[in-house]
Every structure is written in structure tokens, then in C-alpha cells.
Design a protein around this motif. Structure first.
Motif, PDB file in Angstrom:
ATOM      1  N   GLY A 123       0.759  -1.258  -0.231  1.00 12.74           N
ATOM      2  CA  GLY A 123      -0.113  -0.071   0.053  1.00 12.74           C
ATOM      3  C   GLY A 123       0.932   1.189   0.219  1.00 12.74           C
ATOM      4  O   GLY A 123       0.273   2.404  -0.545  1.00 12.74           O
ATOM      5  N   ASP A 287      -3.794  -8.065   2.630  1.00 19.46           N
ATOM      6  CA  ASP A 287      -3.496  -8.146   4.504  1.00 19.46           C
ATOM      7  C   ASP A 287      -3.681  -9.553   4.775  1.00 19.46           C
ATOM      8  O   ASP A 287      -3.282  -9.792   5.879  1.00 19.46           O
ATOM      9  CB  ASP A 287      -4.350  -7.351   4.997  1.00 19.46           C
ATOM     10  CG  ASP A 287      -3.988  -5.836   4.778  1.00 19.46           C
ATOM     11  OD1 ASP A 287      -2.943  -5.400   4.395  1.00 19.46           O
ATOM     12  OD2 ASP A 287      -5.125  -5.207   4.625  1.00 19.46           O
ATOM     13  N   LYS A 603     -13.929  -6.005   6.305  1.00 28.13           N
ATOM     14  CA  LYS A 603     -13.025  -5.395   5.221  1.00 28.13           C
ATOM     15  C   LYS A 603     -14.385  -5.184   4.043  1.00 28.13           C
ATOM     16  O   LYS A 603     -14.287  -5.922   2.883  1.00 28.13           O
ATOM     17  CB  LYS A 603     -12.160  -6.213   4.526  1.00 28.13           C
ATOM     18  CG  LYS A 603     -10.854  -6.412   5.574  1.00 28.13           C
ATOM     19  CD  LYS A 603      -9.859  -7.144   5.129  1.00 28.13           C
ATOM     20  CE  LYS A 603      -8.814  -7.230   6.086  1.00 28.13           C
ATOM     21  NZ  LYS A 603      -7.576  -8.134   5.633  1.00 28.13           N
ATOM     22  N   ASN A 613     -10.616  -1.064   5.242  1.00 27.08           N
ATOM     23  CA  ASN A 613      -9.623  -1.770   6.153  1.00 27.08           C
ATOM     24  C   ASN A 613      -9.257  -1.179   7.466  1.00 27.08           C
ATOM     25  O   ASN A 613      -9.311   0.121   7.424  1.00 27.08           O
ATOM     26  CB  ASN A 613      -8.764  -2.687   5.467  1.00 27.08           C
ATOM     27  CG  ASN A 613      -7.732  -1.986   4.900  1.00 27.08           C
ATOM     28  OD1 ASN A 613      -7.675  -0.778   5.215  1.00 27.08           O
ATOM     29  ND2 ASN A 613      -7.145  -2.700   3.779  1.00 27.08           N
ATOM     30  N   THR A 643      -9.192   3.125   6.878  1.00 20.35           N
ATOM     31  CA  THR A 643      -8.065   3.436   5.684  1.00 20.35           C
ATOM     32  C   THR A 643      -8.991   2.863   4.751  1.00 20.35           C
ATOM     33  O   THR A 643      -9.454   1.588   4.459  1.00 20.35           O
ATOM     34  CB  THR A 643      -6.880   2.548   5.880  1.00 20.35           C
ATOM     35  OG1 THR A 643      -6.407   3.128   7.164  1.00 20.35           O
ATOM     36  CG2 THR A 643      -5.812   2.490   4.900  1.00 20.35           C
ATOM     37  N   THR A 644      -9.150   3.792   3.667  1.00 19.70           N
ATOM     38  CA  THR A 644      -9.654   3.122   2.217  1.00 19.70           C
ATOM     39  C   THR A 644      -8.412   2.791   1.312  1.00 19.70           C
ATOM     40  O   THR A 644      -7.619   3.427   1.166  1.00 19.70           O
ATOM     41  CB  THR A 644     -10.253   4.591   1.671  1.00 19.70           C
ATOM     42  OG1 THR A 644     -11.470   5.043   2.522  1.00 19.70           O
ATOM     43  CG2 THR A 644     -10.923   4.048   0.042  1.00 19.70           C
ATOM     44  N   SER A 645      -8.531   1.507   0.634  1.00 18.56           N
ATOM     45  CA  SER A 645      -7.564   0.791  -0.175  1.00 18.56           C
ATOM     46  C   SER A 645      -8.105   0.994  -1.495  1.00 18.56           C
ATOM     47  O   SER A 645      -9.334   0.386  -1.825  1.00 18.56           O
ATOM     48  CB  SER A 645      -7.090  -0.464   0.491  1.00 18.56           C
ATOM     49  OG  SER A 645      -6.201  -0.986  -0.179  1.00 18.56           O
ATOM     50  N   GLY A 648      -7.163  -2.824  -2.866  1.00 20.89           N
ATOM     51  CA  GLY A 648      -6.093  -3.331  -1.793  1.00 20.89           C
ATOM     52  C   GLY A 648      -4.569  -3.097  -1.867  1.00 20.89           C
ATOM     53  O   GLY A 648      -4.013  -3.805  -1.101  1.00 20.89           O
ATOM     54  N   LYS A 650      -3.260   0.736  -2.646  1.00 18.41           N
ATOM     55  CA  LYS A 650      -2.988   1.823  -2.295  1.00 18.41           C
ATOM     56  C   LYS A 650      -3.855   2.414  -1.320  1.00 18.41           C
ATOM     57  O   LYS A 650      -5.135   2.421  -1.237  1.00 18.41           O
ATOM     58  CB  LYS A 650      -3.031   3.046  -3.730  1.00 18.41           C
ATOM     59  CG  LYS A 650      -2.557   4.573  -3.347  1.00 18.41           C
ATOM     60  CD  LYS A 650      -1.138   4.240  -2.764  1.00 18.41           C
ATOM     61  CE  LYS A 650      -0.747   5.725  -2.756  1.00 18.41           C
ATOM     62  NZ  LYS A 650       0.730   5.885  -2.221  1.00 18.41           N
ATOM     63  N   ASP A 651      -3.226   2.756  -0.204  1.00 22.62           N
ATOM     64  CA  ASP A 651      -3.869   3.268   1.086  1.00 22.62           C
ATOM     65  C   ASP A 651      -4.192   4.569   1.352  1.00 22.62           C
ATOM     66  O   ASP A 651      -3.228   5.501   1.040  1.00 22.62           O
ATOM     67  CB  ASP A 651      -3.348   2.638   2.505  1.00 22.62           C
ATOM     68  CG  ASP A 651      -3.297   1.004   2.520  1.00 22.62           C
ATOM     69  OD1 ASP A 651      -4.133   0.381   1.589  1.00 22.62           O
ATOM     70  OD2 ASP A 651      -2.507   0.407   3.000  1.00 22.62           O
TER      71      ASP A 651
END
Length: 678
Positions: A123, A287, A603, A613, A643-645, A648, A650-651
Motif C-alpha cells: 500500500g 493483508d 473489510k 480496512n 483506511t480506504t484502499s 487493496g 494503495k492506502d
């Protein structure tokens, strides 16, 4: 002269049209050859397989399918194969299966591959960018990181195990089979999903993820042997909203690539199929790699009777020396990478995209309190990194402190000896309320060292800040020097109840001034985080103690200390050195306590593109002792962190809080994006 002018114009037109001419020249090739792959390094690939078998047995091939995060199941498959003494003589892979395949072909053990992926910070190592090159994400840093672990320069034809990475070409519209070339270049192109990642140039081609058309290229594997093991990570999530247009698009792609793989598998019934039961797992769940890997191990174990019939391969002895080398380089490389998450760039690397920068939760900033979101341009070369961020500055602390204004931030970082980072930041902010500008400069030097077998992290910090202009909290011109030492225990302490998940203790010397007068302080900080797994409960406590060395009272409070308040007198406490408030207390203490809940395995995703997540909600209690009394000021409420990813990978962290401020008997609230620019 006219002829020269015409010649110049013709040459210019040829130069501008060359890429299009190339594409058109390729596209007019016989369309009937669209199903004929283009192979690079095939003859050498065959010779390398022959060298492994010495012509005495049938080679053993291994196909590793794509599947995004699900492809990490191949790590468990490889682990079980090695337990049975099976090391493939060659590997065929595409998409994310190629990440595992390339690292394994280079000589890494399954445990080492898992260690690399778990410590690579997917991320953080992907850059969100404007799609000027054909993709929203850039993974160049990730490729550099992998290459740094393996050693440079590295080429596919020199890997320990022969491997073919299957790609698709946007220029010729043909499949490209690559078994030679630069490791980092092939690594990048192997998972270059259209729209998400830009295509990668290779010998005149524009390569994209080969898994777009076929997740399991089985036919290719049978060109080199009749003994083939196929590990698949197909996708079969059944709780999706199929009327969502984005989900429809993803499923439409999946139909073709799954069908092509199944057709080839049926065409070769002698294969050994390891069906990794990760088909219900999200393709974004990076993750959950350990659990996904274990599912691959169990899937391989389930076909143990078939694996027993596989010819005896070359074995692990040929990889022993290489893996011993990786044990040293990985431990050193991961340890150094952990210090600053820095990756040395062997060539210049630039990226432009949207990013955010927050001074609110930046431990290096005491005089700034705003956040910025805007367009960011970064250039990295070697150990240098520079960036320019221009956009909207916002301060989001209740109504009185809510504002938005234009801001421009520029920074330069230099990493030395793996342990030292030197930074300079310049910020220009135009306050939309007072219509006055402020100019901020910050310089930092930070040294980090891991001690006692990497159990402790020690930091030495030095920072100088200068704020000029009509700043709301500090008057016109303010200087601050901060220098100190802190230490963290990295391993944590686990027991049957609460687990120590994080801790830090530090002492700092601070000087606050306004060019006319200066005052000195000593600050002590401590942080403790406790988790109650697997309940999801957590407790954290952050403390700040500040003492006035000149014993003149009026100890300053900074936003970074963590006390949330609407009180202007508290927020500006000790900042005016010309006309101090006269508070005789030489001591200030802030304690910020959180008791919260972080749902396990929560999630939720939207259209399989955005995943939420690390979501948590907590009750907080901020206490401030700033007067000569035992009764503290308090602020209490609720805080949510999430945390918006994107995919899955880039955070984008985000925090919001709302509560009651006892000091002024009013509501206090705020929100901010996390720190993306380090």
C-alpha cells in the motif's frame, strides 16, 4: 532554404507519427497470426531445462495462475512441493502468479518469498498517478525493491530455475512469452492490469497482464514436458451485486480468462491440478497473505497421491547456497527498508498524481496544524527524493478553526548510510480569512538504529521550524528547535489477555522564540498501545509532559500534543512571548486515552475496487493539566479511523472525531486525511 524547411517539416512529422506508424505497421501483419504467440528466449529456455534433467528423465513443469492477492496461495503450494522433494524444472506463470514465480525462480524459498511480500508494504510502495501513461497506479518502486533484495543487475535467463512469463501485447494483439530480459521490466509488466497499471515497453511491444485472456496457460507448459503441475487461484465470489456496472466489467473479464484456462486444462487431462481453495477470497485481500498461503499448502496436500508419481527432480541442494545468500541480504535489506521505507532508485523516477499531506499527525511539525490535498509531483533518483504539492489547504477543527485556502508545499529528502534522513520543507499558505500569507520552513535530520537483535528502535531527531506571517496561533514570526532521543520496543508482549502492540518513550529539548526572545523547555513523551485479540478491543495512551527551564511559567501547548479543544486561550497558551499570559505554572501535561473496537475481518468493498480496512471506533478522553491545580481540563468524545484502499494496494487513511470540550462547554470536532507524503 525552402527545400530545407520542407525537409525539416517532413522529419518532424515522421518523428511525431513514428509510434503510430509502428503500431499500424504491426497491425497490418496477417490477422490470421493473432493466435500465434511471440516467444523470446525459447531456444535458451529449452537448453536450460535439458541441463537440469541431463536428458535422463522427463522435466517437471509448474504453472502458476494469476489471481491478484489469491495468487499468494502459490507460496503454500511451493512449500508443500518442497516438503515432498519436488522442485520444478521450469515455471510458466502470468499475472500475480508471476510475482511468486519470479522470486522462486531467482532461488528464494517459499518462506523467504512470504517474508519479502509481507515486508514490502504494497500500500505504500504503489504511487497513485494521473493516467498519462495508461494507468492509475505505478509500481516501479516495488520492482526496485524486489530487485534490491535479489541483487542487480538481474536477468530472467540467469535465474536459478527457467521461467516463462506470459504477457499480452497492445501493439501486435498477440501473446508474448518472455524467458529472457531485465528482471524489473518483466516483473512490472507481469501484473500490468489495464487501466490500473500502465503498459510496459519491451522490445517494441506494450505489454499488459497475460491473465487478461487466460489465467492458466497450460498448453504452453506441455510444450516442454508431459509432467505438469498446475496451481490455480480462480475467482468465484458469489455475493457480488452483478447489476453494479463496475462489478459487471470485472466479471466480464473473468469469464473469458477463466474459460480459456479451463479449456486448456481439459485439453491436457494428464496434468496434476492443485485447486487452491481461495476462490471465495477477495482479489484485493493483500493483508491476509498468511492465511491464503496456508490454503495453498492444504490444496497441494490434498493431491499428495498424485504428486507421489512425479519424477524425482534436481532437488533443493542446488538452491542451498543461493538461499543462504538471500538469508543475509533479505534480513539486512528488510531491516534497512524498515527504518524509512526508502527504496534506492537506480534510475530517475517521476510521478504526478493526487496526494495529501497532514501536519496534524506529523511528529516533526509543531508550528503547523493544517492539511493539504492537491496535485503532487515527485522526482526520485538514487537517495534523493523531491516533491511539489499544490492544492487546497484546510484546517478542520470545529467551526472557529475551519478554513480552506490555497497552499503550495515543496520538499527535499536525502537518505544517507541507510540510517539517516535529512529533509527540508517549504510551505506557502494564503489564509482565506485574514487574506494574509504565511511562510513556513522546516528542516529535519533523523537517525534510526535497530538494537538488540532488532527488538528496539532508537531515533535521534533534530528539527528546526520557522513560521512567518499572520499565523493564528503564534503571532507573526515564530521559531522552534526540537532535538531529542526516543526508543520503541518493536516486538510487543503477548499474553492471554491484553497484548502490548506498540510503545515509545522519548525526551526532547525545545526552544521557542520570536526573534526577540527565546525560551527553553524539556518535553517527555510516551505512547502505549494494547490489543485484546481476538476480541478486537484496543486501548492506547499518549502522554506529553513539558517543563519550562527558565521557570517563567506559560508552558506552551501545541496541536501535536493531542488535546482537542475549541478554547482559544488554551490553543494559544504560551505562544505569545512578547506579552505572556502570566500563568505561573512551569509544568504542562497532556494525556490522551482511547478505548475502542476494531472489528476482526471487517473489510467491506465497493465494486471490488475500493476496500475499507483497519476500521475502528473508540471513545477518547483528553486531559490537560496546565494550571497550578490538580483539576485538569478535559475533552471527550468518539473517534473513527478508517483506511480506504484502492484495489487493496494503495492506502488512504482518514480520521474523524466529535466530542464535548469542557473548557468552553461546546462541541469539538475535526477530520483529516492521514499523512501520505512522508
Amino acid at each position: 532554404m525552402k527545400n530545407l524547411r520542407k525537409l525539416f517539416i517532413i522529419m518532424l512529422l515522421v518523428a511525431l507519427c513514428a509510434p503510430y506508424a509502428f503500431a499500424n505497421a504491426s497491425s497490418v501483419d496477417d490477422i490470421m497470426n493473432s493466435d500465434v504467440p511471440i516467444a523470446y528466449g525459447d531456444e535458451q529456455f529449452r537448453q536450460r531445462i535439458l541441463a537440469r534433467t541431463e536428458g535422463k528423465r522427463s522435466p517437471v513443469g509448474l504453472v502458476l495462475s494469476g489471481g491478484s492477492a489469491r495468487a499468494m496461495a502459490h507460496i503454500g503450494v511451493l512449500r508443500y512441493l518442497e516438503e515432498k522433494g519436488i522442485v520444478p524444472d521450469y515455471i510458466i506463470s502470468n499475472s500475480m502468479g508471476s510475482i511468486v514465480g519470479l522470486l522462486y525462480a531467482a532461488g528464494m524459498s517459499p518462506d523467504q518469498i512470504e517474508k519479502v511480500i509481507l515486508n514490502s508494504d504494497f500500500g505504500k510502495r504503489l504511487d497513485f498517478t494521473l493516467p498519462l501513461q495508461g494507468g492509475l497506479l505505478r509500481a516501479d518502486t516495488l520492482a526496485e525493491l524486489a530487485a534490491s533484495y535479489l541483487g542487480k543487475p538481474l536477468r530472467l535467463e540467469n535465474l536459478e530455475i527457467p521461467i516463462i512469463v506470459v504477457q499480452e501485447d497492445l501493439v501486435t494483439k498477440r501473446q508474448i512469452q518472455i524467458s529472457e530480459g531485465d528482471f524489473a521490466q518483466v516483473f512490472l509488466s507481469s501484473f500490468s492490469i489495464p487501466v490500473y497499471f500502465p503498459p510496459v515497453e519491451y522490445k517494441g511491444h506494450l505489454l499488459i497482464d497475460g491473465g487478461i485472456t487466460n489465467l492458466a496457460p497450460v498448453d504452453l507448459a506441455f510444450k516442454y514436458s508431459d509432467d505438469v503441475i498446475v496451481s490455480t487461484t480462480f475467482y468465484s465470489v458469489d455475493n457480488l451485486n452483478l447489476r453494479n456496472p463496475l462489478t459487471n466489467l470485472n466479471i466480464a473479464f473473468d469469464i473469458q480468462k477463466r474459460r480459456s484456462g479451463i479449456i486448456e486444462m481439459k485439453r491436457n487431462p494428464s496434468l496434476i491440478w492443485i485447486r487452491c481453495m481461495v476462490e471465495k477470497d477477495s482479489f484485493m485481500d493483500f493483508d491476509n497473505i498468511k492465511e491464503i498461503s496456508q490454503k495453498g499448502y492444504e490444496a497441494a496436500k490434498a493431491v499428495d497421491d498424485q504428486l507421489a508419481k512425479v519424477p524425482q527432480t534436481k532437488g533443493l541442494e542446488s538452491l542451498t547456497e543461493k538461499r543462504a545468500y538471500f538469508n543475509e541480504t533479505l534480513n539486512k535489506g528488510i531491516s534497512n527498508y524498515f527504518l524509512f521505507s526508502h527504496v534506492h532508485k537506480s534510475t530517475g523516477y517521476s510521478v504526478m498524481g493526487f496526494d495529501s499531506n497532514s501536519f496534524v499527525n506529523d511528529s516533526r511539525s509543531f508550528l503547523k496544524e493544517n492539511s493539504t490535498f492537491g496535485l503532487d509531483y515527485r522526482l526520485e533518483w538514487g537517495n534523493f527524493s523531491t516533491y511539489l504539492l499544490g492544492g487546497l489547504s484546510y484546517a478542520t477543527f470545529s467551526n472557529e478553526y475551519f478554513r480552506a485556502s490555497p497552499e503550495l508545499t515543496a520538499g527535499l529528502d536525502y537518505y544517507a548510510f541507510n540510517h539517516v534522513k535529512a529533509s527540508v520543507l517549504v510551505d506557502f499558505d494564503w489564509d482565506s480569512r485574514s487574506l494574509t500569507p504565511s511562510f513556513y520552513v522546516r528542516q529535519n535530520i533523523e537517525a534510526r538504529f535497530k538494537l538488540l537483535n532488532d527488538h528496539f528502535l532508537i531515533r535521534g531527531v533534530e528539527g528546526f521550524e520557522s513560521l512567518h506571517g499572520e499565523a493564528r496561533l503564534f503571532g507573526r514570526n515564530t521559531l522552534l528547535l526540537n532535538a531529542g532521543l526516543d526508543g520503541s520496543y518493536l516486538d510487543g508482549i503477548k499474553n492471554k489477555g491484553w497484548n502490548l502492540a506498540g510503545s515509545r518513550l522519548g525526551v526532547y529539548y525545545q526552544v521557542l522564540g520570536d526573534y526577540l526572545s527565546f525560551r527553553s523547555f524539556v518535553s517527555l513523551k510516551s505512547d502505549v498501545v494494547l490489543d485484546a485479540m481476538p476480541t478486537g478491543m484496543f486501548f492506547s495512551m499518549r502522554n506529553t509532559f513539558r517543563f519550562a527551564l527558565d521557570e517563567k511559567g506559560d508552558v506552551p501547548l501545541f496541536t501535536q500534543d493531542g488535546f482537542r479543544t475549541n478554547s482559544n486561550s488554551l490553543r494559544t497558551k504560551g505562544h505569545n512571548l512578547i506579552t505572556p499570559e502570566g500563568n505561573p505554572s512551569n509544568f504542562l501535561a497532556v494525556a490522551s486515552l482511547h478505548l475502542g473496537y476494531r472489528p476482526i475481518n471487517f473489510k467491506p468493498s465497493f465494486s471490488e475496487l475500493v476496500i475499507l480496512n483497519n476500521a475502528s471506533i473508540s471513545a477518547y478522553l483528553d486531559l490537560l493539566w496546565a494550571e497550578e491545580t490538580f483539576l485538569p481540563a478535559l475533552s471527550t468524545g468518539l473517534q473513527m479511523d478508517i483506511t480506504t484502499s484502492f484495489l487493496g494496494l494503495k492506502d488512504f487513511p482518514f480520521s474523524i472525531y466529535c466530542g464535548y470540550d469542557q473548557a468552553v462547554s461546546s462541541v469539538v470536532w475535526g477530520f483529516f486525511l492521514g499523512n501520505v507524503i512522508s
